[in-house]
Each structure stands twice: as C-alpha cells, then as structure tokens.
Scaffold this active site. Structure first.
Site, PDB file in Angstrom:
ATOM      1  N   LYS A  22       8.388   2.249 -12.790  1.00  0.00           N
ATOM      2  CA  LYS A  22       7.740   1.199 -12.769  1.00  0.00           C
ATOM      3  C   LYS A  22       6.231   0.928 -13.661  1.00  0.00           C
ATOM      4  O   LYS A  22       5.924   0.998 -14.344  1.00  0.00           O
ATOM      5  CB  LYS A  22       7.500   0.155 -12.264  1.00  0.00           C
ATOM      6  CG  LYS A  22       6.940  -1.093 -12.152  1.00  0.00           C
ATOM      7  CD  LYS A  22       7.278  -2.119 -10.799  1.00  0.00           C
ATOM      8  CE  LYS A  22       6.650  -2.857 -10.234  1.00  0.00           C
ATOM      9  NZ  LYS A  22       5.307  -2.563  -9.431  1.00  0.00           N
ATOM     10  N   ASN A  23       5.141   1.748 -12.685  1.00  0.00           N
ATOM     11  CA  ASN A  23       3.754   1.348 -12.508  1.00  0.00           C
ATOM     12  C   ASN A  23       3.520   2.158 -13.602  1.00  0.00           C
ATOM     13  O   ASN A  23       2.556   1.785 -13.762  1.00  0.00           O
ATOM     14  CB  ASN A  23       3.474   1.849 -11.090  1.00  0.00           C
ATOM     15  CG  ASN A  23       3.592   0.567 -10.593  1.00  0.00           C
ATOM     16  OD1 ASN A  23       3.528  -0.586 -10.640  1.00  0.00           O
ATOM     17  ND2 ASN A  23       3.228   1.082  -8.743  1.00  0.00           N
ATOM     18  N   ARG A  97       1.192  -8.206 -12.387  1.00  0.00           N
ATOM     19  CA  ARG A  97      -0.060  -7.690 -12.840  1.00  0.00           C
ATOM     20  C   ARG A  97      -0.800  -6.607 -13.543  1.00  0.00           C
ATOM     21  O   ARG A  97      -1.919  -6.483 -13.984  1.00  0.00           O
ATOM     22  CB  ARG A  97       0.305  -6.533 -10.558  1.00  0.00           C
ATOM     23  CG  ARG A  97      -1.227  -5.764 -10.716  1.00  0.00           C
ATOM     24  CD  ARG A  97      -1.976  -6.766  -9.868  1.00  0.00           C
ATOM     25  NE  ARG A  97      -3.332  -5.559  -9.677  1.00  0.00           N
ATOM     26  CZ  ARG A  97      -4.730  -6.504  -9.042  1.00  0.00           C
ATOM     27  NH1 ARG A  97      -4.511  -7.831  -9.018  1.00  0.00           N
ATOM     28  NH2 ARG A  97      -5.584  -5.731  -9.057  1.00  0.00           N
ATOM     29  N   ASP A 121       2.842  -8.906  -6.704  1.00  0.00           N
ATOM     30  CA  ASP A 121       2.667  -9.477  -5.296  1.00  0.00           C
ATOM     31  C   ASP A 121       2.282  -9.616  -5.042  1.00  0.00           C
ATOM     32  O   ASP A 121       0.682  -9.348  -4.511  1.00  0.00           O
ATOM     33  CB  ASP A 121       3.358  -7.544  -3.834  1.00  0.00           C
ATOM     34  CG  ASP A 121       4.101  -7.504  -4.689  1.00  0.00           C
ATOM     35  OD1 ASP A 121       5.475  -8.493  -5.098  1.00  0.00           O
ATOM     36  OD2 ASP A 121       5.320  -6.367  -4.181  1.00  0.00           O
ATOM     37  N   ASP A 322       2.703   1.898  -1.317  1.00  0.00           N
ATOM     38  CA  ASP A 322       3.915   1.020  -1.091  1.00  0.00           C
ATOM     39  C   ASP A 322       5.424   1.712  -1.176  1.00  0.00           C
ATOM     40  O   ASP A 322       6.498   1.030  -0.896  1.00  0.00           O
ATOM     41  CB  ASP A 322       4.448   0.950  -3.255  1.00  0.00           C
ATOM     42  CG  ASP A 322       3.507   1.226  -4.033  1.00  0.00           C
ATOM     43  OD1 ASP A 322       3.042  -0.260  -3.452  1.00  0.00           O
ATOM     44  OD2 ASP A 322       3.256   1.071  -5.044  1.00  0.00           O
ATOM     45  N   MET A 344      -4.425  -1.242   3.366  1.00  0.00           N
ATOM     46  CA  MET A 344      -5.057  -1.507   1.420  1.00  0.00           C
ATOM     47  C   MET A 344      -4.768  -2.649   1.739  1.00  0.00           C
ATOM     48  O   MET A 344      -5.194  -3.638   1.489  1.00  0.00           O
ATOM     49  CB  MET A 344      -4.738  -0.600   0.470  1.00  0.00           C
ATOM     50  CG  MET A 344      -4.964   0.929   0.403  1.00  0.00           C
ATOM     51  SD  MET A 344      -4.201   1.233  -1.471  1.00  0.00           S
ATOM     52  CE  MET A 344      -4.548   3.204  -1.014  1.00  0.00           C
TER      53      MET A 344
END
Ligand code: UD1
Ligand code: PEP
Length: 437
Positions: A22-23, A97, A121, A322, A344
C-alpha cells in the site's frame, strides 16, 4: 458500515501471498504525474486507499488503462490542474494520507500544487511541515488557509531551484514529495535526513528509470540532479511488508502452519528478527517465509543482561511503527513480558482496552508505552464485539479474534479494507472462519 464475524480458536494452514505494498503504491501512483508519457505499474493492491487515489488521478485528467488484474497503465498528458480548485477536490483530496504526495509532482511539472488536510489514520499528530519546508527550500511560495485547512504551493517564475536541505525529521511521505519536486528542479538538490525505507528506494529507482538522476538511494543522503523532463517506464510494486508482518503474527497466535510466499526477504529489514525475539520460529525458504505451528507456544527472549524485552519503532532501518500493534497483540499470548514503546504516534495504543476486555494482561503506562504480560496460552482470549479504530489496530483485533474462543464481531471494517485486499476471502482460503456481513 460493514462487520466481520469471526469464529476463533481454529488453527489455519496453507499458503498466503502478500499483496503489493500500500505505502509504496501511494508514492508510485503520485509519480505518474511527473511525465506525459505512459507509465505501467504492476502489482497494485486492490484496496480502498489505492482505489481512492486512482479515482483522484482520473479526476485530474490522468488516463487510466486497466491491463490484467493489478496492472494499470497511466498517462498524465492532459492534466487538468484546475480540478485542484474545485469543491469536489477539497473532499476527495482529504480522504487519505497518500494524496499529499500529488503536491510535489504537480508543483514540479505544472508550477502549483494544492491539497486539503489529508486523511489517513487518526493515530496522533500527523504534521506536514517537513513536506512544505522542503518545497519552500526549493523556492516555492507557500500559503495555508486555516479556515478550511487548505495547503498550497506555487513555484516562482522560472521554476524550482535545487538546494541543500536537512529535513527536520525523516518523514516518509515528506521525503517522497520533496524528491518528486526536486527531480525537475534546476540544479542539484541534496536531501539529508531523508527517509530511506524500501518503498522510497523503489520510488527513486522508478524515477531514475524515467530519466531522473538520483544517487544515494537507500541512504539518508540523497543527491538529485534536476532534469528537464521525465519519460515513461514500467514498475513493479514490492510485496507489502506490513501485511507480511501481520501474517507472521497471525500464524503464531493461532498456532498455524503458514507459508508466506515471495516476501522479498532483502527488503524486510528488522521485521523477521523482531518477531523472532518474541520466540516465533521464522524459516527462510527461498524467498518464502515458513512458520511452523507453534503448538507449544512461543517464549519471549530477554535482553543479554536479563532485562525485559523492549520493542520500539524507529525510522527505517529501525522497526516500522505500523507493525507495533501487531507485535503487541502477539505478545499477549507469549511466555514472558514485553514493553512496547510506540515512539512516533501518540494515539495508536489505545486499542489495548479491547484486548484487555478479551482477557489480555496489558498495562498502558502512558500513550506511548504498554507492558504486555503474556499468558503463554494458559488462558485463551475471550470472543467479543469490537470496533476497528485504525488500520493496524483493526488487523490486530482481527488476529486476536481468530485466536479467541467463540464468535467475535469486528465493526468498522472499512479501516481494515483500507489496507488489506480481500482479507476475508484470503483468510478463508487457509481455513479461517470469517464472514463479512
Ligand atoms: C502513506 C504512508 O506511507 N504512510 C506511512 C508513513 O506516514 P507519514 O509519511 O505520514 O509519516 P512520517 O514519516 O511523516 O512520520 C510519522 C510520525 O512519526 C514522527 N516521526 C517521523 C520521523 C522521525 O524521524 N521521527 C518521528 O518522530 C512524525 O512526527 C510523525 O508524527 O510513514 C509512517 C512512519 O513510518 C507510517 O506509519 C505510515 O504508514
Ligand atoms: C498509518 C498507516 O497508513 P496512513 O499513513 O495511510 O494513514 C498505515 O499504513 O499503517
């Protein structure tokens, strides 16, 4: 809103193939805006966030030609930058995002880029300063409308100019955005304290194959020699490392024998060893991961001096934030204690309340730290009804439900569908009792 009904406590068995990342896909799809030529992307995951970004590109005028499943050819030869000023864009652009990364390419190629406050998120403060400071360093004019949270950058007459910059933090999407702006700037840009995770390396490799001149790929110092224009290319997205970590956790916690296919081992960094610290056996078989059934459980390894194991996140090559929610849920059934330190994000650990309801022994010390005292399977989690607050908490609750005795219900599963492709179908294929209602 959809729900999953899950009958847990059943060991699974079989092979599972990770989806495209995904990222990475979010970065790569934004990069198609940098050229008027055709760009073919393969291994695109069919998930909500990616499909929203593809729709957004389409609304910007990018031509989208679907090839076989997972493969799309994009052509941004007639981009309608005016769409950025429409009400429709204000809604659409803020829905995820990843859309923030259209700004760099649009600024570089068309001289302006706008974006409403991006979604994603709700896991704590998610600043964008690194992105916009980078554009300003390249000469862009910045404006921000506080009322409707609308950000805008415009390039000066004559375009962007390369410069040396030191990022205030190694932001993943920030680095991607700045690199995509700098590839078409005049002269040389150096980006120090750049994020360097595999997905960024992939982006840089793709840009180089389009004619960009980026060196230092994989390090935290990137040097970008600007070029006049970029051409087309073909690019394949890596397997999703967060999905791979999720399947490792799932296998251990449900005592299942699972093979995760074609994981791209060289791009997993600390992920396998971090799960090994929880006592999980992970075998490398070619490019697959084999996890035997942990019939007798798994035991946490303490540090050399016997102190309690701490698992914390850090920018790559550190352990990705994540996967901390997944590590946390897996720790609830380990033999031994673990301190989970989510450095984070400040709102990502609150989902532990739901695990506590299910019978897990967790002490939330503060918003960033939780101590998990593992049950060693002596007391099984109890099935319950819960709602998924964010994508990774969602998958963690799903793993907990698959391990718990009885039938659990997970609400708000759109959060899970945001990042995991056909998850119910793929889990059913390895024996899970999960239905979507
Ligand atoms: C679409 C996408 O790719 N999303 C990922 C991306 O988000 P994203 O790019 O939004 O995340 P950033 O890398 O900008 O940073 C995330 C958070 O970590 C903090 N921070 C960041 C860098 C640093 O050196 N120190 C630090 O504390 C930031 O202040 C911020 O609150 O990277 C995050 C960090 O890996 C992942 O969780 C997200 O899944
Ligand atoms: C936080 C995540 O995604 P996003 O940055 O898209 O919200 C994630 O993938 O875990």
């Amino acid at each position: 809103m959809g729900i999953f009904k899950i009958e847990g406590g059943i060991p699974l068995k079989g092979e599972i193939t990770p989806q495209g990342a995904k990222n990475e896909a979010l970065q790569i799809l934004c990069a198609v805006l940098l050229t008027g030529e055709k760009v073919r992307i393969n291994n695109i995951p069919d998930i909500i966030d990616i499909n929203k970004l593809i729709t957004l590109l389409g609304n910007l005028g990018v031509k989208i030609q679907r090839n076989e499943p997972g493969s799309i050819t994009f052509q941004a030869d007639e981009v309608n930058v005016g769409y950025l000023e429409t009400e429709a864009f204000k809604k659409e652009g803020g829905a995820l995002r990843g859309s923030i990364m259209i700004v760099g390419p649009l600024l570089a190629r068309f001289g302006r880029g706008y974006i409403p406050k991006p979604g994603g998120d709700k896991i704590g403060r998610r600043r964008l300063d690194t992105h916009f400071e980078g554009f300003i360093n390249l000469g862009a004019k910045f404006r921000y409308n506080r009322e409707d949270h609308f950000y805008g950058v415009e390039s000066p007459e004559g375009g962007l100019t390369g410069t040396d910059m030191l990022l205030d933090e190694a932001s993943v999407t920030g680095t991607a955005n700045i690199v995509m702006a700098a590839v078409l700037a005049k002269g040389v840009t150096t980006v120090y304290n750049a994020a360097c995770e595999p997905y960024l390396q992939q982006l840089c490799k793709m840009l180089n194959s389009m004619g960009a001149k980026i060196t230092g790929v994989g390090s935290n110092l990137l040097t970008i020699e600007g070029v006049e224009s970029l051409g087309g290319c073909e690019h394949r997205i890596l397997p999703d490392m967060i999905e791979i970590g999720s399947w490792i956790g799932l296998a251990a916690m449900t005592k299942s024998e699972i093979t995760i296919k074609n994981v791209s081992w060289e791009n997993l960094g600390l992920i396998p060893n971090t799960f090994r610290k929880l006592g999980i056996t992970i075998e490398k078989r070619g490019d697959d991961i084999y996890i035997p059934a942990h019939t007798n459980g798994y035991e946490v390894k303490t540090d050399i001096d016997g102190s309690i194991l701490t698992i914390a996140d850090a920018p790559w090559p550190g352990f990705t934030p994540d996967l901390l929610s997944i590590v946390l849920v897996v720790a609830t059934q380990a033999k031994g204690d673990v301190l989970i330190h989510q450095k984070m994000f400040e709102s990502r650990l609150f989902f532990v309340d739901k695990l506590i309801d299910m019978g897990a022994k967790i002490m939330l010390c503060d918003p960033h730290r939780a101590v998990v005292m593992g049950h060693n399977f002596e007391s099984q989690l109890k099935a319950t009804t819960m709602s998924s607050p964010d994508i990774r908490a969602g998958i963690s609750l799903l793993i907990a439900a698959l391990s718990a005795k009885g039938t659990s219900t997970i609400q708000n599963i759109e959060q899970i569908d945001r990042g995991y492709e056909r998850i119910d179908e793929r889990l059913r294929a390895i024996g899970a009792k999960i239905v979507r209602a």
